[in-house]
Scaffold this motif. Structure first.
Motif, PDB file in Angstrom:
ATOM      1  N   PRO A   2       0.822  -1.210   0.000  1.00  0.00           N
ATOM      2  CA  PRO A   2       0.000   0.000   0.000  1.00  0.00           C
ATOM      3  C   PRO A   2       0.858   1.263   0.000  1.00  0.00           C
ATOM      4  N   ILE A   6      -2.229   7.547   3.390  1.00  0.00           N
ATOM      5  CA  ILE A   6      -3.574   7.050   3.110  1.00  0.00           C
ATOM      6  C   ILE A   6      -4.616   8.141   3.327  1.00  0.00           C
ATOM      7  N   VAL A  16      -2.869  10.481   6.038  1.00  0.00           N
ATOM      8  CA  VAL A  16      -2.204   9.944   7.233  1.00  0.00           C
ATOM      9  C   VAL A  16      -1.052   9.037   6.806  1.00  0.00           C
ATOM     10  N   CYS A  17       0.072   9.218   7.507  1.00  0.00           N
ATOM     11  CA  CYS A  17       1.265   8.450   7.197  1.00  0.00           C
ATOM     12  C   CYS A  17       1.153   7.039   7.777  1.00  0.00           C
ATOM     13  N   ARG A  18       1.353   6.044   6.943  1.00  0.00           N
ATOM     14  CA  ARG A  18       1.158   4.651   7.305  1.00  0.00           C
ATOM     15  C   ARG A  18       2.467   3.967   7.677  1.00  0.00           C
ATOM     16  N   THR A  20       6.888   5.137   8.318  1.00  0.00           N
ATOM     17  CA  THR A  20       7.793   6.269   8.469  1.00  0.00           C
ATOM     18  C   THR A  20       8.335   6.721   7.103  1.00  0.00           C
ATOM     19  N   VAL A  42       4.746   7.509  11.608  1.00  0.00           N
ATOM     20  CA  VAL A  42       3.481   6.791  11.476  1.00  0.00           C
ATOM     21  C   VAL A  42       2.392   7.509  12.276  1.00  0.00           C
ATOM     22  N   GLY A  43       1.244   7.699  11.664  1.00  0.00           N
ATOM     23  CA  GLY A  43       0.114   8.319  12.358  1.00  0.00           C
ATOM     24  C   GLY A  43       0.054   9.825  12.185  1.00  0.00           C
ATOM     25  N   HIS A  44       1.112  10.429  11.647  1.00  0.00           N
ATOM     26  CA  HIS A  44       1.121  11.884  11.456  1.00  0.00           C
ATOM     27  C   HIS A  44       0.447  12.257  10.137  1.00  0.00           C
ATOM     28  N   LYS A  45       0.115  13.558  10.023  1.00  0.00           N
ATOM     29  CA  LYS A  45      -0.678  14.042   8.889  1.00  0.00           C
ATOM     30  C   LYS A  45       0.168  14.832   7.887  1.00  0.00           C
ATOM     31  N   HIS A  78       0.784  19.648  11.747  1.00  0.00           N
ATOM     32  CA  HIS A  78       0.795  19.275  13.166  1.00  0.00           C
ATOM     33  C   HIS A  78       0.737  20.540  14.020  1.00  0.00           C
TER      34      HIS A  78
ATOM     35  N   GLY B 155      -1.857   8.681  16.285  1.00  0.00           N
ATOM     36  CA  GLY B 155      -2.491   8.847  14.976  1.00  0.00           C
ATOM     37  C   GLY B 155      -2.944   7.547  14.341  1.00  0.00           C
ATOM     38  N   THR B 236      -3.009  16.170  16.698  1.00  0.00           N
ATOM     39  CA  THR B 236      -2.728  17.590  16.869  1.00  0.00           C
ATOM     40  C   THR B 236      -3.726  18.258  17.807  1.00  0.00           C
TER      41      THR B 236
END
Lengths: 99, 402
Positions: A2, A6, A16-18, A20, A42-45, A78, B155, B236
Motif C-alpha cells: 500500500p 492514506i 495519514v502516514c502509514r 515512516t 506513522v500516524g502523522h498528517k 501538526h 495517529g 494535533t
C-alpha cells in the motif's frame, strides 16, 4: 504494497502516514508524485493540498481544527501549523518549570 | 452461533467471569495494611481496591458499592482505620444485601498493623472458602457487559484499534450484550454526529449536553483530555483525538447515558458520562486511565477493551483488561503486554473486520477463563477519587422500565 500516505475520507484535506517517511521520499498524492521534505512518522498528517491559515482541516470527513500557517501540499500538518477549534493542546513543556 | 461459557452465579442473580475476593481500604491510612493482606495472600484472585480520601463523597460510596457487588466479586474484606468518614457499616450492608460475604476489620480496634494483617489473612481465607462454593452455571454472550477505553492514543488509534473495537461492539450489541463507551472529554467535536445516533431526540440532546459539559469542565481545568504522547504520536487537536476515540463506539444506535455505578438496564450501546456536574470542585474528571476503567467496572463491565497507540501496560483489579494495540511499531516494542495486534491493519496485513473478529474471540476466551496479558502479569491497578454528579435526567435512559 500500500501507499505510504492514506486517505481516510474523500473530503479530507490531509493524509495519514502509514509508515515512516524519510525526507526526500517521493510519495503519491491523488495520483501525482510529491517529494516529502520532512521526516513524517506513522500516524502523522500530511497536507493533501496547499493549505492556508484559517483553513478547516478535515480528517475522517470531520473538522479537526484550523491551519495557522501556510503549508504546501506534502507538508507535515501538526502543532506547528494547526490548532484546535475547541481546547488548546499541551505538550510536556506545559509544566516542570520554565525552559 | 457461540457456545455459552460458564459463569459464577451470584445470589443477586448476576453472573461473573471471575471469582475475586476484594480487599478494600476505606482511607489511605488503611492502604498499607490492606496491601499487605493481599500480598501475603499470594493469590491472583485476591485483589486490592480502595478509596484514599477521609472526607465523605456520595460518588465514591456509589462506585465502591458497585465494585464490591460486581458480578466478578465473590467476597469482600473491608479495612478501615476507624476514624475516616467512609460509611463502612452501610457498605457492608450493601455487600451483604447482594448475597456476598463481607468482613470488616477496623485497625484501631484490631491491635494495630501486624495484628490486622494477620486477622485479614485469616478473613481472606474464610471469604475464599465461601466464594469457592459459588455455583458455576451456563452464561450467554447476552449476559456480558463490555467496556472500552483508549489510552496513550496516537495517529493510528482512530484508524486501526478503535474502529476494530467498534466492529466488535456492533457484534456484541447485536447479541444482546451491553457495551459501554466513555470519556465525554474525548468526544468533544463529535457531539453532533453522536447525537444523531440516539434512539430518541431527547437522548440526542442529552448526549450533546454531556459533551458540552465536558468541554466546559476541561476548559476550566486548563487542559483538554490530551497528553503530550498523543501529540508525539501525530494527534494535533482534541477534536482529532475525539474522532478517533469515538470510533470505538461502532455504528449501532445509542440506547442511553450512564453515570459511574449505573448498570445498563438492557443490552446495546451506552455512553458513560464520566465528567462531574456542577462547578468543577475536585480537579480533573479522571486523573488517569485506570480511574475510567474503575468506572466502567462499576457499571458492571466484565471485560474492558483498552486500545492504545503509544503503548499502555495497565490492567485492573476486579475485571480483566484486553489490550488492543493500534500502532504496529508499538506492538513490536511491547508485544508482551498486548493481547491483540491491530497495527497490522496499518501495514495492510489484516482488515478491520478481521481484527474485530479477533477482539470478539478474545473477549469470549477471556469470559471463558483465559487470562489476559495484563491479568496474567498481575496488573491490578485501581484508582477512585472524588466527584459529584446530579441525578440523571429522564431522557438519559429511555429503555429503563419504571
Amino acid at each position: 504494497m500500500p501507499e505510504a500516505l492514506i486517505l481516510l475520507h474523500p473530503t479530507d484535506n490531509v493524509l495519514v502516514c502509514r509508515e515512516t517517511i524519510a525526507p526526500g521520499t517521493v510519495a503519491t498524492i491523488d495520483g501525482e508524485a510529491v517529494t516529502i521534505t520532512q521526516p513524517i512518522e506513522v500516524g502523522h498528517k500530511v497536507a493533501r493540498v496547499d493549505l492556508r491559515p484559517g483553513d478547516k482541516i478535515l480528517k475522517y470527513g470531520a473538522p479537526i481544527g484550523s491551519m495557522t500557517k501556510d503549508t504546501p501540499r506534502g507538508g507535515h500538518v501538526h502543532m506547528h501549523n494547526m490548532q484546535s477549534d475547541y481546547i488548546p493542546s499541551h505538550t510536556r513543556n506545559a509544566s516542570g518549570g520554565a525552559a | 452461533m457461540t457456545a455459552p461459557f460458564k459463569g459464577y452465579l451470584r445470589a443477586d442473580g448476576r453472573k461473573g467471569i471471575r471469582n475475586v475476593v476484594a480487599v478494600a481500604y476505606l482511607v489511605e491510612c488503611a492502604h498499607h495494611v490492606a496491601r499487605q493482606i493481599v500480598q501475603k495472600s499470594d493469590d491472583m484472585d485476591v485483589h486490592l481496591i480502595g478509596f484514599p480520601g477521609c472526607y465523605p463523597n456520595d460518588y465514591a460510596f456509589k462506585v465502591m458499592s458497585a465494585v464490591t457487588t460486581h458480578p466478578n466479586v465473590g467476597g469482600v474484606l473491608l479495612i478501615s482505620l476507624g476514624c475516616e468518614s467512609f460509611n463502612r457499616e452501610r457498605l457492608k450492608s450493601a455487600i451483604e444485601a447482594s448475597g456476598r460475604p463481607c468482613e470488616v476489620l477496623v485497625i484501631q480496634n484490631s491491635g494495630g498493623t501486624l495484628s490486622t494483617i494477620q486477622k485479614g489473612r485469616e478473613a481472606v481465607e474464610r471469604l475464599k472458602a465461601i466464594a469457592a462454593e459459588t455455583p458455576v452455571v451456563d452464561m450467554d454472550v447476552s449476559e456480558l457487559v463490555i467496556g472500552t477505553i483508549c489510552g496513550g492514543s496516537d495517529g493510528t488509534s482512530g484508524i486501526t484499534a478503535n474502529p476494530a473495537v467498534g466492529r466488535a461492539f456492533d457484534w456484541f450489541g447485536a447479541q444482546g450484550a451491553a457495551c459501554v463507551f466513555e470519556e465525554t472529554g474525548e468526544l468533544v467535536g463529535c457531539e453532533t454526529i453522536m447525537a444523531s445516533r440516539a434512539i430518541t431526540p431527547e437522548l440526542g440532546a442529552a448526549l450533546e449536553a454531556c459533551v458540552q459539559k465536558a468541554e466546559a469542565y476541561y476548559t476550566v481545568m486548563g487542559y483538554g483530555s490530551f497528553a503530550p504522547g498523543n501529540a508525539e504520536g501525530g494527534l494535533t487537536t482534541q477534536e482529532e483525538k475525539s474522532m478517533g476515540a469515538y470510533s470505538k463506539s461502532g455504528a449501532a444506535p445509542i440506547c442511553g447515558i450512564l453515570q459511574p455505578g449505573d448498570i445498563p438496564p438492557t443490552g446495546g450501546l451506552y455512553l458513560l458520562d464520566v465528567v462531574p456536574d456542577g462547578e468543577p470542585r475536585f480537579g480533573f474528571p479522571n486523573i488517569s486511565d485506570n480511574a475510567e476503567i474503575v468506572e466502567l467496572i462499576a457499571c458492571g463491565s466484565h471485560v474492558t477493551l483498552f486500545t492504545t497507540g503509544r503503548g499502555s501496560v495497565v490492567g485492573s483489579a476486579i475485571s480483566p483488561v484486553i489490550k488492543v494495540c493500534a500502532n504496529p511499531d508499538t506492538y513490536r516494542k511491547l508485544s508482551e503486554d498486548m493481547d491483540i495486534d491491530a497495527g497490522k491493519i496499518m501495514e495492510g496485513r489484516a482488515t478491520l473486520d478481521a481484527v474485530g473478529q479477533e477482539i470478539i474471540d478474545s473477549v469470549l476466551a477471556t469470559a471463558a477463563g483465559q487470562r489476559t496479558k495484563s491479568e496474567a502479569m498481575g496488573h491490578q491497578e485501581f484508582i477512585l477519587t472524588y466527584k459529584a454528579f446530579d441525578p440523571l435526567g429522564p431522557a438519559c435512559l429511555p429503555l429503563k422500565r419504571a
